[in-house]
Design a protein around this motif. Structure first.
Motif, PDB file in Angstrom:
ATOM      1  N   ARG A  58       0.851  -1.215   0.079  1.00 34.49           N
ATOM      2  CA  ARG A  58      -0.131   0.099   0.170  1.00 34.49           C
ATOM      3  C   ARG A  58       0.851   1.101   0.004  1.00 34.49           C
ATOM      4  O   ARG A  58       1.546   1.505   0.880  1.00 34.49           O
ATOM      5  N   GLY A  59       1.133   1.900  -1.149  1.00 27.45           N
ATOM      6  CA  GLY A  59       2.036   2.847  -1.201  1.00 27.45           C
ATOM      7  C   GLY A  59       3.420   2.489  -1.099  1.00 27.45           C
ATOM      8  O   GLY A  59       3.969   1.580  -1.634  1.00 27.45           O
ATOM      9  N   MET A  60       4.038   3.109  -0.161  1.00 30.48           N
ATOM     10  CA  MET A  60       5.401   2.896   0.147  1.00 30.48           C
ATOM     11  C   MET A  60       5.485   1.618   1.038  1.00 30.48           C
ATOM     12  O   MET A  60       6.749   1.171   1.449  1.00 30.48           O
ATOM     13  N   ASN A  61       4.503   1.148   1.760  1.00 24.12           N
ATOM     14  CA  ASN A  61       4.778   0.434   2.945  1.00 24.12           C
ATOM     15  C   ASN A  61       4.060  -1.113   2.464  1.00 24.12           C
ATOM     16  O   ASN A  61       3.194  -0.911   1.424  1.00 24.12           O
ATOM     17  N   VAL A  62       4.532  -2.152   3.050  1.00 29.16           N
ATOM     18  CA  VAL A  62       3.923  -3.459   3.042  1.00 29.16           C
ATOM     19  C   VAL A  62       3.354  -3.902   4.090  1.00 29.16           C
ATOM     20  O   VAL A  62       3.965  -3.826   5.204  1.00 29.16           O
ATOM     21  N   PHE A  63       2.141  -4.327   4.202  1.00 27.89           N
ATOM     22  CA  PHE A  63       1.491  -5.070   5.234  1.00 27.89           C
ATOM     23  C   PHE A  63       1.349  -6.387   5.048  1.00 27.89           C
ATOM     24  O   PHE A  63       1.155  -6.890   4.024  1.00 27.89           O
ATOM     25  N   HIS A  64       1.572  -7.172   6.363  1.00 27.22           N
ATOM     26  CA  HIS A  64       1.556  -8.532   6.174  1.00 27.22           C
ATOM     27  C   HIS A  64       0.553  -8.996   7.480  1.00 27.22           C
ATOM     28  O   HIS A  64       0.440  -8.423   8.423  1.00 27.22           O
ATOM     29  N   ARG A  65      -0.332 -10.280   6.864  1.00 26.23           N
ATOM     30  CA  ARG A  65      -0.729 -10.929   7.837  1.00 26.23           C
ATOM     31  C   ARG A  65      -0.549 -12.244   7.748  1.00 26.23           C
ATOM     32  O   ARG A  65      -0.339 -12.977   6.789  1.00 26.23           O
ATOM     33  N   ALA A  66      -0.666 -12.921   9.011  1.00 30.54           N
ATOM     34  CA  ALA A  66      -0.524 -14.277   9.035  1.00 30.54           C
ATOM     35  C   ALA A  66      -1.682 -14.968   8.350  1.00 30.54           C
ATOM     36  O   ALA A  66      -2.998 -14.540   8.460  1.00 30.54           O
ATOM     37  N   ARG A  67      -1.534 -16.119   7.669  1.00 25.01           N
ATOM     38  CA  ARG A  67      -2.607 -16.968   7.136  1.00 25.01           C
ATOM     39  C   ARG A  67      -2.885 -18.104   8.198  1.00 25.01           C
ATOM     40  O   ARG A  67      -2.247 -19.288   8.199  1.00 25.01           O
ATOM     41  N   ALA A  68      -3.922 -17.834   9.176  1.00 23.09           N
ATOM     42  CA  ALA A  68      -3.964 -18.822  10.398  1.00 23.09           C
ATOM     43  C   ALA A  68      -4.478 -20.226   9.746  1.00 23.09           C
ATOM     44  O   ALA A  68      -4.359 -21.202  10.368  1.00 23.09           O
ATOM     45  N   GLU A  69      -5.390 -20.085   8.480  1.00 23.25           N
ATOM     46  CA  GLU A  69      -5.614 -21.428   7.880  1.00 23.25           C
ATOM     47  C   GLU A  69      -4.440 -22.477   7.589  1.00 23.25           C
ATOM     48  O   GLU A  69      -4.558 -23.611   7.684  1.00 23.25           O
ATOM     49  N   SER A  70      -3.378 -21.770   7.204  1.00 23.41           N
ATOM     50  CA  SER A  70      -2.423 -22.826   7.054  1.00 23.41           C
ATOM     51  C   SER A  70      -1.848 -23.382   8.070  1.00 23.41           C
ATOM     52  O   SER A  70      -1.208 -24.471   8.077  1.00 23.41           O
ATOM     53  N   LEU A  71      -1.611 -22.740   9.221  1.00 20.12           N
ATOM     54  CA  LEU A  71      -1.204 -23.177  10.429  1.00 20.12           C
ATOM     55  C   LEU A  71      -2.195 -24.147  10.962  1.00 20.12           C
ATOM     56  O   LEU A  71      -1.736 -25.390  11.582  1.00 20.12           O
TER      57      LEU A  71
END
Length: 119
Positions: free
Chosen positions: A93-106
């Protein structure tokens, strides 16, 4: 130089039946091992912990770096390995990268390792 992880299809669900169901094929064992290898680093475990407990469910790379006391480039490397294993999703998003865990994978890993876990 460390050996690179082979690429796995992170869009596909986890590979196989629980390890206790029957002996695994070589291909299934490799796919499971690659996912577990991506987790086999204390910094990656810590990053996943931060992502799983984050307010709003996502965190910017810059905030992750400060939260785990690592350089942004190091955090980006670790997140890349987790992303290849299908455990993290990222969005620029613009200059930043946001991350989220994929809980379904775990959750899928938990079921493969022990189908009776966490019921």
């Amino acid at each position: 130089m460390p050996k690179a992880l082979p690429v796995i299809d992170v869009n596909a669900p986890i590979c196989c039946d629980p390890v206790s169901a029957a002996p695994m094929s070589d291909a299934d064992a490799l796919e499971l091992a690659l996912r577990l290898k991506a987790l086999a680093d204390p910094a990656r475990i810590k990053l996943l912990s931060v992502l799983l407990t984050a307010d709003g469910g996502e965190v910017c790379t810059c905030d992750l770096a400060a939260g785990v006391d690592l350089a942004e480039s190091t955090v980006s490397h670790h997140l890349g390995q987790l992303r290849k294993a299908g455990m993290v999703a990222s969005e620029r998003r613009g200059m930043n990268v946001f991350h989220r865990a994929r809980a379904e994978s775990l959750q899928a890993l938990r079921v493969v390792l022990d189908p009776d876990c966490c019921r």
